[in-house]
Design a protein around this motif. Structure first.
Motif, PDB file in Angstrom:
ATOM      1  N   LEU B 213      37.206  37.232  34.513  1.00 58.41           N
ATOM      2  CA  LEU B 213      38.401  37.744  34.040  1.00 58.41           C
ATOM      3  C   LEU B 213      39.061  38.350  35.474  1.00 58.41           C
ATOM      4  CD1 LEU B 213      39.625  38.525  31.440  1.00 58.41           C
ATOM      5  CD2 LEU B 213      38.710  40.815  31.693  1.00 58.41           C
ATOM      6  N   MET B 214      38.208  38.825  36.409  1.00 60.37           N
ATOM      7  CA  MET B 214      38.819  39.115  37.727  1.00 60.37           C
ATOM      8  C   MET B 214      39.463  37.910  38.472  1.00 60.37           C
ATOM      9  SD  MET B 214      37.985  39.775  41.260  1.00 60.37           S
ATOM     10  CE  MET B 214      36.234  39.441  41.275  1.00 60.37           C
ATOM     11  N   SER B 216      40.459  35.200  37.318  1.00 62.05           N
ATOM     12  CA  SER B 216      41.674  34.421  37.114  1.00 62.05           C
ATOM     13  C   SER B 216      42.846  35.311  36.532  1.00 62.05           C
ATOM     14  CB  SER B 216      41.044  33.703  35.492  1.00 62.05           C
ATOM     15  OG  SER B 216      40.890  34.630  34.648  1.00 62.05           O
ATOM     16  N   ARG B 217      42.625  36.641  36.194  1.00 61.58           N
ATOM     17  CA  ARG B 217      43.779  37.433  35.685  1.00 61.58           C
ATOM     18  C   ARG B 217      44.050  38.677  36.765  1.00 61.58           C
ATOM     19  NH1 ARG B 217      44.532  33.818  32.694  1.00 61.58           N
ATOM     20  NH2 ARG B 217      44.136  33.771  30.546  1.00 61.58           N
ATOM     21  N   SER B 218      43.342  39.106  37.582  1.00 56.85           N
ATOM     22  CA  SER B 218      43.807  40.230  38.336  1.00 56.85           C
ATOM     23  C   SER B 218      44.269  39.825  39.731  1.00 56.85           C
ATOM     24  CB  SER B 218      42.465  40.994  38.329  1.00 56.85           C
ATOM     25  OG  SER B 218      41.664  40.749  39.624  1.00 56.85           O
ATOM     26  N   MET B 219      45.160  40.724  40.245  1.00 57.90           N
ATOM     27  CA  MET B 219      45.629  40.737  41.506  1.00 57.90           C
ATOM     28  C   MET B 219      44.768  40.653  42.612  1.00 57.90           C
ATOM     29  SD  MET B 219      48.825  40.045  41.987  1.00 57.90           S
ATOM     30  CE  MET B 219      49.627  39.751  43.669  1.00 57.90           C
ATOM     31  N   LEU B 220      43.626  41.287  42.328  1.00 59.08           N
ATOM     32  CA  LEU B 220      42.556  41.346  43.166  1.00 59.08           C
ATOM     33  C   LEU B 220      42.161  39.852  43.446  1.00 59.08           C
ATOM     34  CD1 LEU B 220      40.610  43.193  45.162  1.00 59.08           C
ATOM     35  CD2 LEU B 220      39.099  43.512  43.015  1.00 59.08           C
ATOM     36  N   PHE B 222      43.323  37.065  42.891  1.00 57.04           N
ATOM     37  CA  PHE B 222      44.281  36.252  43.228  1.00 57.04           C
ATOM     38  C   PHE B 222      44.240  36.392  44.804  1.00 57.04           C
ATOM     39  CE2 PHE B 222      48.885  35.683  44.386  1.00 57.04           C
ATOM     40  CZ  PHE B 222      49.017  34.307  44.244  1.00 57.04           C
ATOM     41  N   GLN B 223      44.199  37.598  45.153  1.00 57.33           N
ATOM     42  CA  GLN B 223      44.152  37.816  46.580  1.00 57.33           C
ATOM     43  C   GLN B 223      43.130  37.428  47.313  1.00 57.33           C
ATOM     44  OE1 GLN B 223      44.832  41.982  47.397  1.00 57.33           O
ATOM     45  NE2 GLN B 223      46.572  42.160  46.374  1.00 57.33           N
ATOM     46  N   LYS B 225      41.775  34.770  46.377  1.00 59.24           N
ATOM     47  CA  LYS B 225      41.682  33.183  46.558  1.00 59.24           C
ATOM     48  C   LYS B 225      42.611  32.657  47.696  1.00 59.24           C
ATOM     49  CE  LYS B 225      42.252  32.906  41.980  1.00 59.24           C
ATOM     50  NZ  LYS B 225      42.759  32.227  40.565  1.00 59.24           N
ATOM     51  N   ILE B 226      43.573  33.586  47.719  1.00 58.91           N
ATOM     52  CA  ILE B 226      44.608  33.286  48.917  1.00 58.91           C
ATOM     53  C   ILE B 226      44.044  33.262  50.169  1.00 58.91           C
ATOM     54  CG2 ILE B 226      47.088  34.123  49.746  1.00 58.91           C
ATOM     55  CD1 ILE B 226      47.608  32.783  47.283  1.00 58.91           C
TER      56      ILE B 226
END
Lengths: 519, 356
Positions: B213-214, B216-220, B222-223, B225-226
């Protein structure tokens, strides 16, 4: 120069039906061209037209899938760049590969074959360099360290390196993109002298005026195919452009009746920053302000502090609060996210890896800079529908050619990814927009679209800063223009009150004086 | 002649196929190796890969071994995505075991349902504390977290050794380097009676869901992965790298610490000099085998658990040396890395056509 097959009727180099395909794209398709002895031959085309691939084939870096190379009438198979050099083909690359800590002579020595293989004696080399540089009007001191040299001087190193090997054909890849107008003039004199002494030159560029000034024959590539071969001196810039692009006008439409606001939306005061890395440029006391509705152009040769200024404006590097103000709010100590909240958006120069994450889909790349301003998250969770909608809007509004919001950023062509990167920021309707090299390496159609979008944003009251090396672009879209040189910024002047020559002198700036001392 | 040719775009199919291919190759190599050692390949492979499943106890042992591997692999995969290379999960596991175990021994006589949760929390905090050292050194001094975390593993193992030889040694244990056996209230209850499968397995599955969940869905997520994919784009976006480095290391350290506390309370039942048969290192393979994806990590954890159990069975049944476990794990990682080349490249046989 040695001459065994100098029958003028046989072309020096002839390509017949060259085809080269990469997975997913045909870079060259049935390309034929012939270069005569002592000819300055232009290879003209937009980015992505297949120029680089063709040049790599001629220089032996790539092998064609089909087609023949004929050197002085005889078919050749180039196994590598050294085979090309043995024939007498030299190349000056767009991006130099020089060791900054070494001297001019040491750099040249490294690139030449060793003495036993037909190279030069180490002790003789400095004299040979001085000799060749004097002969062709390329002032160069072999003992100086590359670090201290201007870009123009560094280019001379590469040219002299080629000349030492007595080339019959010299390939120049976009040589003027890093030079001031004055340096360009000097380079052209050298090239003409070379041609008059029997060395053919293949000149690669997309700058039309240059090609008209310099070249006798032009081969024009579009989409990997030869669309025309002509004498550029008989053509107008517009007719060359039409052949190169096929459609679309070059000049962006300027919305009429723009009103400048009274207040400064972006203000930079006394911004100084030490160089962030070795061989970086320190920023020295940079000040400027931009009003709403105004486009400020920052010209300058690459390597004079543009990327450093950009990172300081984005907030990747922090300074003191009052150095940067957005709509009056001091933001110099705030990071990029807070600056975006304050109303500013940014497009950095490097679109692959800086403006976007190359392996991520466009939907995620939209989220990258627009999450706060467009409300794409709530409480730390991503609102996937809002994210997808935003990316879709950018793609549609700025006609980005992509398979959809799921396409990885790197799968887009340069022009389309740039349209997405610029569009993503403009779609956020910022009060301040800072763009570094908005149309660098972008096809002309996309460039015009990007420039129009910038002007439209300014017309709505945004303050825009455009950093660019392309003077034509700045004169087309900026209201005022200033020049960056060695980390300093000149006083901005209204576009109507300056000439290209004046800007050129400022671009040379201190560098010009330095060069002058060695001439 | 074999050449590699770029595919242009990474193949999604091969990113899933590569682990399967690597496993097939590993089994093949294993068969060859058994034959060379004079053991019949068929029965050996049966003992290694099939026999554990023939009994309930054997199958449940799979879950026992997979639990720490999955917990640690989950944490590591998050960090690996962000280019934070925590190689010291073994040390963080050890610290978690020490913290949880010390708590159990401190409240030896106390019977309370709060003791187990407290031990788990202590384990998490212990692992985090150990991971905080490389995090601090990387953020503050740009020290390489690979080296720091790896070397701290040996410090942790020596610390455990000191404790079980000294302060935490069983007073009635005839000087054996072991702590007292934990009381019932400090022992993780089993899921199935007659087996060692404990509630930690449920925690591992829950953790996989939470991490998924963290990411695939959270901004954290995402950050993170970037930051891993394009660090400059992360700076452009304004993500704070120090924060993300801290988070990655604390998360992986905490999960490794939890795995350690679960081991001592669920599987081992006391503190001994060697708590883990290298789970912290094997979990690195688990993370890559699972494509740094939570669901993949669960599958990868079960697979690697099989190499442990199969190794034990093969020792007993066929008399193979214990090193065969490590050998299988190493060979699997080797093949996996080789097969991963096929994600971006295809093989071409024969000579390149000459032109001219």
């Amino acid at each position: 120069m040695n001459d065994n097959h100098n029958d003028p009727s046989t072309p020096l180099l002839e390509l017949r039906g060259i085809r080269k395909a990469f997975p997913g794209v045909v870079a060259n398709d049935d390309v034929s061209l012939s270069i005569k002895h002592s000819e300055i031959h232009a290879l003209l085309g937009e980015n992505g037209a297949g120029k680089s691939t063709l040049v790599k084939i001629i220089y032996g870096v790539l092998r064609p899938d089909q087609g023949d190379l004929l050197w002085q009438g005889k078919p050749v198979d180039l196994a590598g760049p050294s085979a090309a050099r043995d024939l007498g083909i030299g190349m000056v690359f767009q991006h130099f590969s020089l060791f900054e800590a070494l001297s001019v002579a040491e750099n040249i020595e490294l690139a030449l074959p060793s003495k036993g293989e037909g190279g030069f004696d180490r002790a003789e080399l400095p004299d040979r360099i001085s000799e060749v540089s004097a002969q062709y009007g390329l002032p160069l001191d072999p003992r100086r360290t590359v670090l201290d040299l201007s870009v123009g001087e560094r280019q001379r190193i590469e040219i002299v390196r080629c000349l030492l090997q007595d080339p019959k054909l010299l390939i120049m890849d976009e040589p003027t993109s890093v030079l001031t107008p004055q340096e360009v003039g000097r380079l052209f004199e050298t090239l003409r002298r070379l041609a008059s002494e029997g060395c053919a030159i293949l000149y690669i560029s997309h700058k039309l005026q240059e090609i008209r000034d310099l070249c006798e024959t032009a081969t024009i590539l579009r989409g990997g195919k030869v669309v025309a071969t002509c004498d550029p001196r008989q053509q107008s810039v517009q007719s060359l452009a039409n052949m190169m692009i096929g459609e679309t006008p070059l000049k962006p439409e300027r919305p009429a009746g723009r009103v400048l606001e009274k207040s400064n939306r972006l203000e930079v005061r006394g911004l100084s920053l030490p160089a962030q890395k070795a061989f970086g440029t320190a920023l020295k006391d940079i000040s400027f302000s931009v009003r709403g509705g105004e486009v400020l152009g920052l010209a300058g040769v690459a390597g004079n502090g543009q990327p450093e200024l950009m990172t300081a404006l984005i907030g990747e590097v922090l300074t003191y609060p009052e150095a940067v103000r957005i709509d009056g709010q001091p933001v110099g100590r705030l990071g990029p996210r807070r600056r975006r909240e304050a109303g500013a958006c940014f497009v950095p120069e490097e679109r692959n890896g800086h403006a976007t994450a190359p392996d991520m889909p466009l939907a995620d790349n939209g989220l990258l800079s627009a999450d706060r301003r467009m409300g794409l998250t709530r409480g730390g969770w991503i609102l996937s529908r809002a994210r997808d909608r935003f990316a879709g809007e950018v793609i549609q509004r700025f006609s980005v050619k992509a398979s959809g919001i799921g396409a990885a950023a790197k799968s887009l062509s340069g022009g389309n990814l740039q349209k997405f990167s610029v569009g993503r920021e403009i779609a956020q309707n910022p009060g301040v927009l800072v763009i570094n090299q908005p149309t660098w390496g972008v096809d002309a159609g996309s460039a015009a679209a990007i420039q129009e979008a910038i002007l439209a944003l300014a017309a709505e009251g945004a303050a825009v800063v455009v950093i660019s090396q392309d003077l034509d672009e700045l004169f087309a879209i900026a209201d005022r223009i200033a020049v960056m040189s060695e980390g300093k910024l000149s006083r901005p002047k209204p576009i109507g009150e300056v000439t290209i020559e004046e800007i050129g002198l400022l671009m040379g700036g201190i560098q010009g004086e330095k060069t002058g001392a060695t001439v | 002649m074999i050449r590699l040719e770029s595919k242009g775009e990474p193949s999604r199919l091969f990113s899933y196929l590569s682990p399967v291919l690597a496993m097939v190759l590993t089994v093949g190599t294993g068969a060859l190796l058994f034959e060379l050692m004079g053991k019949p390949a068929g029965p050996s492979l049966y003992a290694y890969f099939i026999q554990p499943f023939t009994t309930l106890y054997g199958a449940s042992e799979l879950g026992v071994k997979a639990t720490p591997l999955i917990l640690i692999g989950l944490g590591l995969s998050v960090g690996f995505r962000a280019n934070v290379w925590n190689i010291g999960a073994e040390g963080q596991l050890t610290l978690g075991a020490i913290a949880g175990g010390a708590l159990a021994l401190a409240f030896y006589e106390v019977e309370t349902p709060l003791l187990l949760p407290a031990m788990m929390i202590a384990g998490v905090l212990g692992g985090m504390a150990w991971a905080a050292i490389p995090a601090f050194l990387r953020v503050k001094f740009n020290a390489n977290e690979i080296l720091v975390s790896l070397m701290l593993t040996y410090v942790a193992l020596l610390l455990l050794s000191y404790l079980v030889h000294g302060p935490l040694r069983d007073p009635d244990g005839f000087n054996f380097p072991e702590s007292r056996l934990f009381h019932d209230s400090a022992t993780m209850p089993t899921l199935i009676s007659g087996t060692r499968l404990h509630w930690g397995a449920v925690l591992a599955v829950l953790a996989a869901g939470a991490i998924w969940l963290m990411l695939s869905r959270s901004m954290l997520g995402f950050q993170l992965k970037i930051l891993g994919d394009a660090p400059r784009a992360a700076r452009f976006a304004g993500y704070r790298e120090p924060k993300l480095v801290w988070f990655s290391l604390l998360l992986s350290g905490g999960l490794a610490g939890l795995a350690g506390a679960l081991e001592v309370s669920g599987t081992v039942g006391q503190l001994i000099p060697t708590i883990s048969p290298g789970y912290g290192f094997t979990a690195i393979i688990v993370a890559f085998l699972g494509r740094l994806h939570p669901v993949g990590v669960v599958i990868g954890g079960l697979t690697m658990a099989l190499t442990y159990i199969g190794g034990e069975t093969a020792q007993i049944e066929i008399g193979l040396p214990a090193a065969v476990t490590g050998l299988f794990q190493g060979v699997l990682l080797f093949y996996l890395l080789a097969c991963d080349v096929l994600i971006n490249y295809r093989l071409r046989f024969g000579r390149r056509l000459a032109i001219g």
